[in-house]
Design an enzyme around this catalytic site. Sequence first.
Site, PDB file in Angstrom:
ATOM      1  N   TYR A 147       1.029  -1.241   0.365  1.00  0.00           N
ATOM      2  CA  TYR A 147      -0.182   0.296   0.168  1.00  0.00           C
ATOM      3  C   TYR A 147       0.880   1.289  -0.039  1.00  0.00           C
ATOM      4  O   TYR A 147       0.677   2.300   0.780  1.00  0.00           O
ATOM      5  CB  TYR A 147      -1.362   0.343   1.384  1.00  0.00           C
ATOM      6  CG  TYR A 147      -1.995  -1.161   1.452  1.00  0.00           C
ATOM      7  CD1 TYR A 147      -2.336  -2.147   0.364  1.00  0.00           C
ATOM      8  CD2 TYR A 147      -1.956  -1.218   2.795  1.00  0.00           C
ATOM      9  CE1 TYR A 147      -3.336  -2.530   0.339  1.00  0.00           C
ATOM     10  CE2 TYR A 147      -3.011  -2.726   2.713  1.00  0.00           C
ATOM     11  CZ  TYR A 147      -4.104  -2.993   2.052  1.00  0.00           C
ATOM     12  OH  TYR A 147      -4.667  -4.097   2.022  1.00  0.00           O
ATOM     13  N   GLY A 264      -7.411  -3.065  12.965  1.00  0.00           N
ATOM     14  CA  GLY A 264      -6.658  -3.414  13.715  1.00  0.00           C
ATOM     15  C   GLY A 264      -5.773  -3.811  12.999  1.00  0.00           C
ATOM     16  O   GLY A 264      -5.355  -4.190  11.819  1.00  0.00           O
ATOM     17  N   HIS A 284      -1.542 -17.443   2.544  1.00  0.00           N
ATOM     18  CA  HIS A 284      -1.139 -17.072   1.736  1.00  0.00           C
ATOM     19  C   HIS A 284       0.049 -15.983   1.971  1.00  0.00           C
ATOM     20  O   HIS A 284       1.391 -16.120   0.937  1.00  0.00           O
ATOM     21  CB  HIS A 284      -1.382 -17.043   0.099  1.00  0.00           C
ATOM     22  CG  HIS A 284      -2.054 -16.095  -0.110  1.00  0.00           C
ATOM     23  ND1 HIS A 284      -2.663 -16.448  -1.768  1.00  0.00           N
ATOM     24  CD2 HIS A 284      -2.186 -14.972   0.183  1.00  0.00           C
ATOM     25  CE1 HIS A 284      -2.535 -15.086  -1.723  1.00  0.00           C
ATOM     26  NE2 HIS A 284      -3.046 -14.313  -0.764  1.00  0.00           N
ATOM     27  N   ASN A 331       4.246 -15.518  -7.287  1.00  0.00           N
ATOM     28  CA  ASN A 331       3.500 -14.513  -6.869  1.00  0.00           C
ATOM     29  C   ASN A 331       4.095 -14.053  -5.658  1.00  0.00           C
ATOM     30  O   ASN A 331       4.455 -12.802  -5.540  1.00  0.00           O
ATOM     31  CB  ASN A 331       2.350 -14.051  -7.782  1.00  0.00           C
ATOM     32  CG  ASN A 331       1.693 -12.774  -7.890  1.00  0.00           C
ATOM     33  OD1 ASN A 331       2.559 -12.230  -8.405  1.00  0.00           O
ATOM     34  ND2 ASN A 331       1.396 -12.240  -6.926  1.00  0.00           N
TER      35      ASN A 331
HETATM   36  N1  SAM Z   1      -9.766 -11.205   2.216  1.00  0.00           N
HETATM   37  C1  SAM Z   1      -9.729 -10.356   0.421  1.00  0.00           C
HETATM   38  C2  SAM Z   1      -9.868 -10.863  -0.182  1.00  0.00           C
HETATM   39  O1  SAM Z   1      -9.342 -12.134  -0.433  1.00  0.00           O
HETATM   40  O2  SAM Z   1     -10.077 -10.196  -1.181  1.00  0.00           O
HETATM   41  C3  SAM Z   1      -8.411  -9.222   1.255  1.00  0.00           C
HETATM   42  C4  SAM Z   1      -7.031 -10.403   0.253  1.00  0.00           C
HETATM   43  S1  SAM Z   1      -5.364  -9.161   0.895  1.00  0.00           S
HETATM   44  C5  SAM Z   1      -4.640  -9.848   0.136  1.00  0.00           C
HETATM   45  C6  SAM Z   1      -5.212  -9.656   2.221  1.00  0.00           C
HETATM   46  C7  SAM Z   1      -5.991  -8.889   3.695  1.00  0.00           C
HETATM   47  O3  SAM Z   1      -5.360  -8.447   4.513  1.00  0.00           O
HETATM   48  C8  SAM Z   1      -5.651  -7.242   3.282  1.00  0.00           C
HETATM   49  O4  SAM Z   1      -7.022  -6.645   3.343  1.00  0.00           O
HETATM   50  C9  SAM Z   1      -4.918  -6.572   3.491  1.00  0.00           C
HETATM   51  O5  SAM Z   1      -5.119  -4.570   4.201  1.00  0.00           O
HETATM   52  C10 SAM Z   1      -4.920  -7.222   5.935  1.00  0.00           C
HETATM   53  N2  SAM Z   1      -3.921  -7.344   6.003  1.00  0.00           N
HETATM   54  C11 SAM Z   1      -2.529  -6.971   6.015  1.00  0.00           C
HETATM   55  N3  SAM Z   1      -2.076  -7.352   7.216  1.00  0.00           N
HETATM   56  C12 SAM Z   1      -3.105  -7.023   8.246  1.00  0.00           C
HETATM   57  C13 SAM Z   1      -2.894  -7.286   9.253  1.00  0.00           C
HETATM   58  N4  SAM Z   1      -1.656  -6.835  10.275  1.00  0.00           N
HETATM   59  N5  SAM Z   1      -4.084  -6.493  10.365  1.00  0.00           N
HETATM   60  C14 SAM Z   1      -5.235  -6.552   9.647  1.00  0.00           C
HETATM   61  N6  SAM Z   1      -5.436  -6.986   8.008  1.00  0.00           N
HETATM   62  C15 SAM Z   1      -4.582  -6.220   7.180  1.00  0.00           C
HETATM   63  C1  ASE Z   2      -1.962 -11.560  -2.525  1.00  0.00           C
HETATM   64  C2  ASE Z   2      -2.546 -11.648  -3.079  1.00  0.00           C
HETATM   65  C3  ASE Z   2      -2.372 -10.969  -4.663  1.00  0.00           C
HETATM   66  C4  ASE Z   2      -0.777 -10.458  -2.811  1.00  0.00           C
HETATM   67  C5  ASE Z   2      -0.097  -9.762  -3.601  1.00  0.00           C
HETATM   68  C6  ASE Z   2      -0.838 -10.189  -4.993  1.00  0.00           C
HETATM   69  C7  ASE Z   2      -2.702 -11.162  -6.115  1.00  0.00           C
HETATM   70  C8  ASE Z   2      -2.303 -10.961  -6.790  1.00  0.00           C
HETATM   71  N1  ASE Z   2      -0.715 -10.172  -6.667  1.00  0.00           N
HETATM   72  O1  ASE Z   2      -2.104 -11.631  -1.315  1.00  0.00           O
HETATM   73  C9  ASE Z   2      -3.390 -12.177  -6.204  1.00  0.00           C
HETATM   74  C10 ASE Z   2      -3.408 -14.272  -6.556  1.00  0.00           C
HETATM   75  N2  ASE Z   2      -3.445 -13.780  -7.976  1.00  0.00           N
HETATM   76  C11 ASE Z   2      -1.858 -13.514  -8.175  1.00  0.00           C
HETATM   77  C12 ASE Z   2      -1.336 -13.545  -9.431  1.00  0.00           C
HETATM   78  O2  ASE Z   2      -1.636 -14.723  -7.020  1.00  0.00           O
END
Ligand code: SAM
Ligand code: ASE
Length: 374
Positions: A147, A264, A284, A331
């Site tokens: 971010y 949080g 992951h 990735n």
């Molecule tokens: N669950 C959603 C999805 O699958 O579409 C988002 C997955 S995204 C890869 C990982 C999420 O974990 C993000 O929304 C991120 O802001 C949140 N996250 C990462 N570190 C965190 C923390 N220390 N505390 C709370 N949320 C966190």
């Molecule tokens: C994460 C998910 C993704 C972090 C970086 C990411 C995705 C793309 N970049 O948690 C979505 C899943 N797709 C791939 C290509 O991994």
Amino acid sequence: MSSPEEQAYCLLTEYAHGFMVSQVLFAACELGVFDLLAEAPEPLGAVAVAARLGTSSHGMELLLDTCVSLKLLQAETRRGKALYQNTELSSTYLVRASPKYQGNMLRYLARTTYLCWGHLAQAVRDGRNQYPEAFGVPSDELFTAIYRSEGERLQFMRALEDVWSISGRHVLAAFDLSPFPLICDVGGECWLHRWSSKTHVPHTFLSACLVLCPLPGCSGALAKECTSLYPGCQVTVFDIPEVIQTVKKHFSFLEDPRISFREGDFFKDPLPEADLYILARVLHDWTDTRCSHLLARVHRACKPGGGILVIESLLDADGRGPLTTQLYSLNMVVQTEGRERTPAQYHALLAPAGFQDIQCRRTGGIYDAILARR
Ligand code: SAM
Ligand code: ASE
């Protein structure tokens, strides 16, 4: 008939040029080719497309013809002139107005993921993500790197939600979740974004809980059916403060009393009380050590009789497939601190954290579901 040696060369060439195929897709999306053709009342020629999109006609003609070979467009020749229109594939996934539009993810892949993959060899050497190399930002705090600006944060959030219009229904229908009235979506920003922004609401358990009606195009009948199926359900979305604030800022119309937000850090702060914790694409991102820590915290917060639903792309038992999941796993090496895992690897994280009755269900799609009980 080509010899095995020639066939091998063909395969090699296909792999070597794979990035060009990706770039054709990315460029056609970025230039707005599919949206233009969707809006045009009839098929258009390359000169017209170029004029409307402000590109060279020469470049556009080559791009459009390549899209035809890739089945992203179809062409017909009328009076010696090629006229282009979308195929089923592009109409469904590449036109912004489509409920299954995947363009936000493509944009993220083109602008962020692609640049990280330019450092794949180095990521494999170091076993570390490549944000410092690709973007000049430190990566000791993973989500500070992901971010790194408000624009990147929004782009990531938009990108990650795209897949749920395809896979949301499968992962949420994999298990009967009705015994869990109080749900906490841990790291759940993108789900929320999806629910709130798409006009199409899939008939799934969670949308049943959270159908935000009236949305434009959202069928009231569907919503009623859903809410009568699961009337009592409530969801708390837990995510880091910047994400929750971005959601609130950009989606201030979210005023469903069944949804609440908690800001949080899931590694440090108290987690909301819930019957079911959903961790979708959270584990992951992290090492086994960090996952174990997080899972132990979820276990402690979880009500007796409660559970956890992990949504991830599962590797085969031997780690040799599916190819898409293997690529996702690489990735995770270039973009995060984690990896994709096999069912046994998730079991080995969940069981020591105290979870029982661990069941893995493959959906046949990209994302799978694992349900476990406290
Ligand atoms: N669950 C959603 C999805 O699958 O579409 C988002 C997955 S995204 C890869 C990982 C999420 O974990 C993000 O929304 C991120 O802001 C949140 N996250 C990462 N570190 C965190 C923390 N220390 N505390 C709370 N949320 C966190
Ligand atoms: C994460 C998910 C993704 C972090 C970086 C990411 C995705 C793309 N970049 O948690 C979505 C899943 N797709 C791939 C290509 O991994």
